[in-house]
Write a protein that holds these residues in place. Sequence first.
Motif, PDB file in Angstrom:
ATOM      1  N   ALA A 135       0.789  -1.167  -0.057  1.00 33.91           N
ATOM      2  CA  ALA A 135      -0.089  -0.005   0.155  1.00 33.91           C
ATOM      3  C   ALA A 135       0.703   1.184  -0.063  1.00 33.91           C
ATOM      4  CB  ALA A 135      -0.997  -0.127   1.285  1.00 33.91           C
ATOM      5  N   PHE A 136       0.308   2.482  -0.477  1.00 37.29           N
ATOM      6  CA  PHE A 136       1.136   3.614  -0.278  1.00 37.29           C
ATOM      7  C   PHE A 136       1.194   4.097   1.026  1.00 37.29           C
ATOM      8  CE2 PHE A 136       1.693   8.034  -0.804  1.00 37.29           C
ATOM      9  CZ  PHE A 136       2.158   8.538  -1.926  1.00 37.29           C
ATOM     10  N   GLY A 137       2.382   4.753   1.461  1.00 45.34           N
ATOM     11  CA  GLY A 137       2.036   5.638   2.712  1.00 45.34           C
ATOM     12  C   GLY A 137       3.534   4.735   3.648  1.00 45.34           C
ATOM     13  N   THR A 138       4.535   5.453   3.091  1.00 44.32           N
ATOM     14  CA  THR A 138       5.589   4.927   4.222  1.00 44.32           C
ATOM     15  C   THR A 138       6.211   6.091   4.669  1.00 44.32           C
ATOM     16  OG1 THR A 138       7.436   5.779   2.278  1.00 44.32           O
ATOM     17  CG2 THR A 138       6.766   3.318   2.264  1.00 44.32           C
ATOM     18  N   GLY A 139       5.759   7.202   4.554  1.00 48.04           N
ATOM     19  CA  GLY A 139       6.028   8.580   5.046  1.00 48.04           C
ATOM     20  C   GLY A 139       7.274   9.168   4.476  1.00 48.04           C
ATOM     21  N   THR A 140       7.826   8.573   3.376  1.00 46.20           N
ATOM     22  CA  THR A 140       8.875   9.322   2.957  1.00 46.20           C
ATOM     23  C   THR A 140       8.366  10.044   1.692  1.00 46.20           C
ATOM     24  OG1 THR A 140       8.978   7.239   1.383  1.00 46.20           O
ATOM     25  CG2 THR A 140      10.435   7.294   3.173  1.00 46.20           C
ATOM     26  N   HIS A 141       7.430   9.780   1.389  1.00 45.91           N
ATOM     27  CA  HIS A 141       6.529  10.845   0.156  1.00 45.91           C
ATOM     28  C   HIS A 141       6.191  12.164   0.731  1.00 45.91           C
ATOM     29  CE1 HIS A 141       4.400  12.054  -3.238  1.00 45.91           C
ATOM     30  NE2 HIS A 141       5.160  11.285  -3.919  1.00 45.91           N
ATOM     31  N   ALA A 142       6.619  13.275  -0.107  1.00 46.98           N
ATOM     32  CA  ALA A 142       6.458  14.589   0.463  1.00 46.98           C
ATOM     33  C   ALA A 142       4.928  14.594   0.809  1.00 46.98           C
ATOM     34  CB  ALA A 142       6.686  15.475  -0.677  1.00 46.98           C
ATOM     35  N   LEU A 154      -0.857  19.616  15.958  1.00 47.89           N
ATOM     36  CA  LEU A 154      -2.015  19.748  16.386  1.00 47.89           C
ATOM     37  C   LEU A 154      -2.083  19.161  17.826  1.00 47.89           C
ATOM     38  CD1 LEU A 154      -4.305  18.510  13.317  1.00 47.89           C
ATOM     39  CD2 LEU A 154      -3.453  20.887  14.029  1.00 47.89           C
ATOM     40  N   ASP A 155      -3.228  19.743  18.570  1.00 47.95           N
ATOM     41  CA  ASP A 155      -3.366  19.209  19.719  1.00 47.95           C
ATOM     42  C   ASP A 155      -4.632  18.213  19.380  1.00 47.95           C
ATOM     43  OD1 ASP A 155      -4.055  18.130  22.104  1.00 47.95           O
ATOM     44  OD2 ASP A 155      -4.805  19.960  22.988  1.00 47.95           O
ATOM     45  N   LEU A 156      -4.301  16.908  19.516  1.00 43.33           N
ATOM     46  CA  LEU A 156      -5.300  15.867  18.957  1.00 43.33           C
ATOM     47  C   LEU A 156      -5.938  15.177  20.081  1.00 43.33           C
ATOM     48  CD1 LEU A 156      -2.963  14.339  16.057  1.00 43.33           C
ATOM     49  CD2 LEU A 156      -5.577  15.503  15.695  1.00 43.33           C
ATOM     50  N   HIS A 157      -5.685  15.527  21.398  1.00 42.05           N
ATOM     51  CA  HIS A 157      -6.314  14.764  22.420  1.00 42.05           C
ATOM     52  C   HIS A 157      -7.663  14.835  22.487  1.00 42.05           C
ATOM     53  CE1 HIS A 157      -2.077  14.996  23.593  1.00 42.05           C
ATOM     54  NE2 HIS A 157      -2.435  13.565  24.292  1.00 42.05           N
ATOM     55  N   GLY A 158      -8.198  13.580  22.688  1.00 42.34           N
ATOM     56  CA  GLY A 158      -9.886  13.760  22.508  1.00 42.34           C
ATOM     57  C   GLY A 158     -10.559  13.844  21.119  1.00 42.34           C
ATOM     58  N   ARG A 159      -9.693  14.172  20.059  1.00 46.43           N
ATOM     59  CA  ARG A 159     -10.212  14.629  18.656  1.00 46.43           C
ATOM     60  C   ARG A 159     -10.815  13.309  18.122  1.00 46.43           C
ATOM     61  NH1 ARG A 159     -11.342  19.445  19.482  1.00 46.43           N
ATOM     62  NH2 ARG A 159      -9.656  20.736  20.071  1.00 46.43           N
ATOM     63  N   GLN A 160     -11.567  13.204  17.103  1.00 42.29           N
ATOM     64  CA  GLN A 160     -11.947  12.395  16.259  1.00 42.29           C
ATOM     65  C   GLN A 160     -11.397  12.540  14.895  1.00 42.29           C
ATOM     66  OE1 GLN A 160     -15.527  10.296  16.575  1.00 42.29           O
ATOM     67  NE2 GLN A 160     -16.278  11.350  18.345  1.00 42.29           N
ATOM     68  N   VAL A 161     -10.867  11.720  14.177  1.00 42.42           N
ATOM     69  CA  VAL A 161     -10.036  11.787  12.943  1.00 42.42           C
ATOM     70  C   VAL A 161     -10.628  11.261  11.968  1.00 42.42           C
ATOM     71  CG1 VAL A 161      -7.673  11.921  11.912  1.00 42.42           C
ATOM     72  CG2 VAL A 161      -7.970  12.538  14.188  1.00 42.42           C
ATOM     73  N   ILE A 162     -10.719  11.627  10.685  1.00 41.01           N
ATOM     74  CA  ILE A 162     -11.096  10.760   9.461  1.00 41.01           C
ATOM     75  C   ILE A 162      -9.770  10.849   8.513  1.00 41.01           C
ATOM     76  CG2 ILE A 162     -12.728  10.564   7.671  1.00 41.01           C
ATOM     77  CD1 ILE A 162     -14.901  11.880   9.197  1.00 41.01           C
ATOM     78  N   ASP A 163      -9.511   9.685   8.080  1.00 41.17           N
ATOM     79  CA  ASP A 163      -8.129   9.775   7.203  1.00 41.17           C
ATOM     80  C   ASP A 163      -8.915   9.149   5.859  1.00 41.17           C
ATOM     81  OD1 ASP A 163      -6.206   8.956   5.492  1.00 41.17           O
ATOM     82  OD2 ASP A 163      -5.074   7.327   7.311  1.00 41.17           O
ATOM     83  N   TYR A 164      -9.170   9.604   5.177  1.00 42.55           N
ATOM     84  CA  TYR A 164      -9.763   9.502   3.738  1.00 42.55           C
ATOM     85  C   TYR A 164      -8.690   9.159   2.627  1.00 42.55           C
ATOM     86  CZ  TYR A 164     -13.970   9.186   1.266  1.00 42.55           C
ATOM     87  OH  TYR A 164     -15.180   8.564   0.479  1.00 42.55           O
ATOM     88  N   GLY A 165      -8.657   7.951   1.974  1.00 40.99           N
ATOM     89  CA  GLY A 165      -7.668   7.666   1.322  1.00 40.99           C
ATOM     90  C   GLY A 165      -6.528   7.094   2.068  1.00 40.99           C
ATOM     91  N   CYS A 166      -6.659   6.339   2.856  1.00 37.43           N
ATOM     92  CA  CYS A 166      -5.572   5.982   4.213  1.00 37.43           C
ATOM     93  C   CYS A 166      -4.563   5.044   3.663  1.00 37.43           C
ATOM     94  CB  CYS A 166      -6.381   5.216   5.074  1.00 37.43           C
ATOM     95  SG  CYS A 166      -7.041   3.715   4.647  1.00 37.43           S
ATOM     96  N   GLY A 167      -4.367   4.455   2.311  1.00 39.65           N
ATOM     97  CA  GLY A 167      -3.358   3.553   2.009  1.00 39.65           C
ATOM     98  C   GLY A 167      -2.761   2.747   3.165  1.00 39.65           C
ATOM     99  N   SER A 168      -1.574   3.000   3.557  1.00 37.94           N
ATOM    100  CA  SER A 168      -1.024   1.964   4.747  1.00 37.94           C
ATOM    101  C   SER A 168      -1.737   2.201   6.189  1.00 37.94           C
ATOM    102  CB  SER A 168       0.333   2.203   5.098  1.00 37.94           C
ATOM    103  OG  SER A 168       0.595   3.414   5.367  1.00 37.94           O
ATOM    104  N   GLU A 194      -6.616  -3.559   4.285  1.00 37.10           N
ATOM    105  CA  GLU A 194      -5.786  -4.874   4.999  1.00 37.10           C
ATOM    106  C   GLU A 194      -4.578  -4.529   5.493  1.00 37.10           C
ATOM    107  OE1 GLU A 194      -6.225  -8.432   2.474  1.00 37.10           O
ATOM    108  OE2 GLU A 194      -4.299  -9.096   3.493  1.00 37.10           O
ATOM    109  N   VAL A 195      -3.642  -3.492   5.025  1.00 38.42           N
ATOM    110  CA  VAL A 195      -2.540  -3.291   5.414  1.00 38.42           C
ATOM    111  C   VAL A 195      -2.792  -2.347   6.474  1.00 38.42           C
ATOM    112  CG1 VAL A 195      -0.479  -1.939   5.014  1.00 38.42           C
ATOM    113  CG2 VAL A 195      -1.271  -3.715   3.265  1.00 38.42           C
TER     114      VAL A 195
END
Length: 291
Positions: A135-142, A154-168, A194-195
């Motif tokens: 899957a795409f998403g190693t962290g090396t791509h810009a 960000l201060d993510l504490h307690g936040r709800q996050v949506i990752d759209y096009g999540c790859g890895s 799956e990944v």
Amino acid sequence: MAWQKLALRVAQEHTDSLSELLQAAGAISLTLEDAANELLIETHWHEMPLWRQVTLSALFPKTADTAMVLSAIEAAGIGLLATPETSAIADQAWERAWMDRYHPIKVGRGLWICPSWREPVEPAAVNVILDPGLAFGTGTHATTALCLEWLAELDLHGRQVIDYGCGSGILAVAALKLGAARAWATDLDPQALEVARENAARNQVVDRLSVCEPAQLPMGLQGDVVVANILATALVELAPMLIACTRNHGQIALSGIMAHQADDVADAYRDTFELARRNREDWVLLTGRKR
Ligand SMILES: C[S@@+](CC[C@H](N)C(=O)[O-])C[C@H]1O[C@@H](n2cnc3c(N)ncnc32)[C@H](O)[C@@H]1O
């Protein structure tokens, strides 16, 4: 076992017929590369973009008769744009060869992406333990690095996050390890889902991450933070849905945008978001808070 590689330069329209011929001739793998250093522009996210001139590299067993293969190409009327190049290749585990080159990387304040087969460099930092598999998403791509850096600010504490096009699943898992309460990760590609699930398990965030196809996201789901690293055209098409998915005063990050596409993407979001831009290489990250 050693192999031989045949590299053939052709015009885009011959790519399919040449690929079929090479596979029929016994090629065990085919790789397409840009032959003329041309910037690849996607026209639509579900269409495979291709350069106008392509170098098709075919890997054959050492014993294959590549002279016969070249004769077959000529007989099929497929014109080559350059003299074919043959080279000998030592044996290796092709699908995992990149693993040797992949090391822990620091991508934001106190945030590391650490390949699952390496030891964390800073064990006390937030370490996302990752195996991107295919899957795409190693962290090396810009485009990914820009999103990770933004998430780490960000201060993510307690936040709800949506990752759209999540790859890895790299962004959703990073958000959870940075303190988000809950995340949803979605992708059109079943292999990516799956990944992403495997990476959630690796990072002990399974109980806080839902991974599903876009159509399976809960009706009316809204995130405090929405991150979408897809492609510019998809970001424009999906704008109404991604805007609706962002809670009022919530934040969005849009990535996968080439510099010349940034205005078009911004136009689709600027009525609803106060937008800011960041650049890396030829890529732009748009971020904003919903009014
Ligand atoms: C550039 S990768 C990003 C992966 C990861 N989020 C990262 O930042 O490295 C884009 C991902 O979006 C997925 N994708 C593309 N169009 C999509 C769509 N319309 N809906 C959901 N996923 C999509 C692709 O399958 C791919 O896995």
